[in-house]
Write a protein that holds these residues in place. Structure first.
Motif, PDB file in Angstrom:
ATOM      1  N   SER A 295       0.832  -1.205   0.000  1.00 29.80           N
ATOM      2  CA  SER A 295       0.000   0.000   0.000  1.00 29.80           C
ATOM      3  C   SER A 295       0.867   1.256   0.000  1.00 29.80           C
ATOM      4  O   SER A 295       0.584   2.224  -0.712  1.00 29.80           O
TER       5      SER A 295
ATOM      6  N   GLY B 212       2.374   1.782  -3.429  1.00 27.04           N
ATOM      7  CA  GLY B 212       1.395   2.378  -4.333  1.00 27.04           C
ATOM      8  C   GLY B 212       1.246   3.867  -4.093  1.00 27.04           C
ATOM      9  O   GLY B 212       1.144   4.660  -5.044  1.00 27.04           O
TER      10      GLY B 212
ATOM     11  N   SER C  52       4.148   5.779  -5.716  1.00 29.33           N
ATOM     12  CA  SER C  52       4.019   5.866  -7.173  1.00 29.33           C
ATOM     13  C   SER C  52       3.027   6.939  -7.588  1.00 29.33           C
ATOM     14  O   SER C  52       3.282   7.730  -8.504  1.00 29.33           O
TER      15      SER C  52
ATOM     16  N   HIS D 141       6.450   0.701  -7.941  1.00 34.81           N
ATOM     17  CA  HIS D 141       5.275   0.416  -8.773  1.00 34.81           C
ATOM     18  C   HIS D 141       5.351  -0.989  -9.371  1.00 34.81           C
ATOM     19  O   HIS D 141       4.348  -1.702  -9.444  1.00 34.81           O
TER      20      HIS D 141
ATOM     21  N   VAL E 135       4.226  -3.607  -6.898  1.00 29.97           N
ATOM     22  CA  VAL E 135       2.761  -3.650  -6.835  1.00 29.97           C
ATOM     23  C   VAL E 135       2.198  -4.408  -8.033  1.00 29.97           C
ATOM     24  O   VAL E 135       1.321  -5.279  -7.893  1.00 29.97           O
ATOM     25  N   ASN E 136       2.699  -4.099  -9.233  1.00 31.90           N
ATOM     26  CA  ASN E 136       2.228  -4.780 -10.443  1.00 31.90           C
ATOM     27  C   ASN E 136       2.511  -6.270 -10.395  1.00 31.90           C
ATOM     28  O   ASN E 136       1.678  -7.095 -10.801  1.00 31.90           O
TER      29      ASN E 136
ATOM     30  N   VAL F 125      -2.242   1.235  -9.793  1.00 30.45           N
ATOM     31  CA  VAL F 125      -2.124   1.294  -8.332  1.00 30.45           C
ATOM     32  C   VAL F 125      -3.496   1.189  -7.681  1.00 30.45           C
ATOM     33  O   VAL F 125      -3.712   0.381  -6.773  1.00 30.45           O
TER      34      VAL F 125
ATOM     35  N   GLU G   8      -5.371  -2.149  -7.461  1.00 30.88           N
ATOM     36  CA  GLU G   8      -4.872  -3.083  -6.460  1.00 30.88           C
ATOM     37  C   GLU G   8      -5.302  -2.699  -5.051  1.00 30.88           C
ATOM     38  O   GLU G   8      -5.385  -3.544  -4.167  1.00 30.88           O
ATOM     39  N   GLU G   9      -5.569  -1.420  -4.849  1.00 34.24           N
ATOM     40  CA  GLU G   9      -5.906  -0.936  -3.516  1.00 34.24           C
ATOM     41  C   GLU G   9      -7.400  -1.000  -3.207  1.00 34.24           C
ATOM     42  O   GLU G   9      -7.797  -1.215  -2.064  1.00 34.24           O
TER      43      GLU G   9
ATOM     44  N   PHE H 158      -1.158   3.584   2.541  1.00 35.39           N
ATOM     45  CA  PHE H 158      -1.136   4.249   1.235  1.00 35.39           C
ATOM     46  C   PHE H 158      -0.882   5.744   1.422  1.00 35.39           C
ATOM     47  O   PHE H 158      -0.043   6.344   0.731  1.00 35.39           O
TER      48      PHE H 158
END
Length: 244
Positions: A36, A39, A42, A154, A157-158, A214, A217-218, A230
């Motif tokens: 988090s 993200g 980013s 980033h 996260v991806n 981002v 995903e959150e 975050f």
């Protein structure tokens, strides 16, 4: 044009794809505070560093004769297109997962097609980021470092999002393809010099993609994301960017 090039930034980003998904402590529910926070970093970079650059670059884009009659904000249109493209691709993947749950018989061939569609889109995304990375090396070390850190987080996260969607297919094939795309995009910088206008449009497209990738995903409720994490990541990186 002479271009001082260092291979370390692209190797560092490639390293993320090689080993990022092996960081098991980042997996699971509730969502890791580190993911988090990554993200948030980013998104803060896009809004506070990338978009201001795009605002300056808008002057170059508005000089295009074919575009003047179209819209006055072509750069932000590209950011919107980037966001919309990745939102559409995400919907395709999510809908296929729902179909799998509803249907007794699976269709491996169709699943494979969705996998390559998803990975193919991220290949283009990674290649564009690789090219921007090469372009960043022409500027200040500070700008290169800020971009590299934001993209590295980033990518983590991806990676976890793609692994959740595609499991072993991503670990066995997908991540290698994304590494190759990143390096290829960076390598294109050696042989192709895009105009400043096109570089600005590429940056805008990537910026829109970063925001969507981002947030997707959150936001899902089942992730149990940590909003405070975050905001902490976004806030700290925002303070850093504004203080430089």
């Amino acid at each position: 044009m002479e271009h001082h090039v260092s291979i370390w930034p692209v190797l560092a980003l490639a390293f993320i794809h090689f080993f990022g998904t092996r960081l098991r402590f980042l997996a699971g529910v509730p969502r890791s505070v580190w993911l988090s926070s990554a993200g948030g970093v980013s998104v803060a970079y896009v809004f506070l560093h990338l978009f201001p650059e795009l605002s300056e670059g808008q002057e170059h884009v508005s000089q295009l004769n074919w575009a003047e009659q179209f819209l006055n904000h072509h750069v932000y249109l590209m950011a919107l297109i980037g966001l919309a493209v990745f939102y559409g691709l995400e919907r395709v993947v999510v809908e296929e997962k729902y179909k799998e749950k509803r249907e007794v018989r699976k269709e491996p061939r169709h699943q494979k097609g969705v996998f390559w569609l998803h990975i193919g889109s991220f290949c283009i995304y990674n290649a564009l980021i690789g090219y921007i990375l090469f372009e960043r090396e022409e500027g200040s070390v500070q700008n290169l470092l800020l971009f590299s850190v934001a993209m590295a987080l980033h990518f983590v996260v991806n990676d976890f999002g793609l692994q959740e969607h595609h499991k072993d297919s991503y670990r066995r094939f997908g991540r290698w393809v994304l590494v190759a795309a990143l390096v290829a995009g960076w390598g294109v910088g050696y042989v192709v010099e895009l105009s400043h206008t096109l570089v600005v449009l590429v940056m805008a497209f990537v910026g829109g993609g970063v925001i969507l990738n981002v947030l997707k995903e959150e936001l899902p409720e089942e992730r149990e994301s940590r909003y405070w994490a975050f905001m902490l990541g976004a806030g700290l990186y925002a303070i850093l960017l504004l203080s430089l």
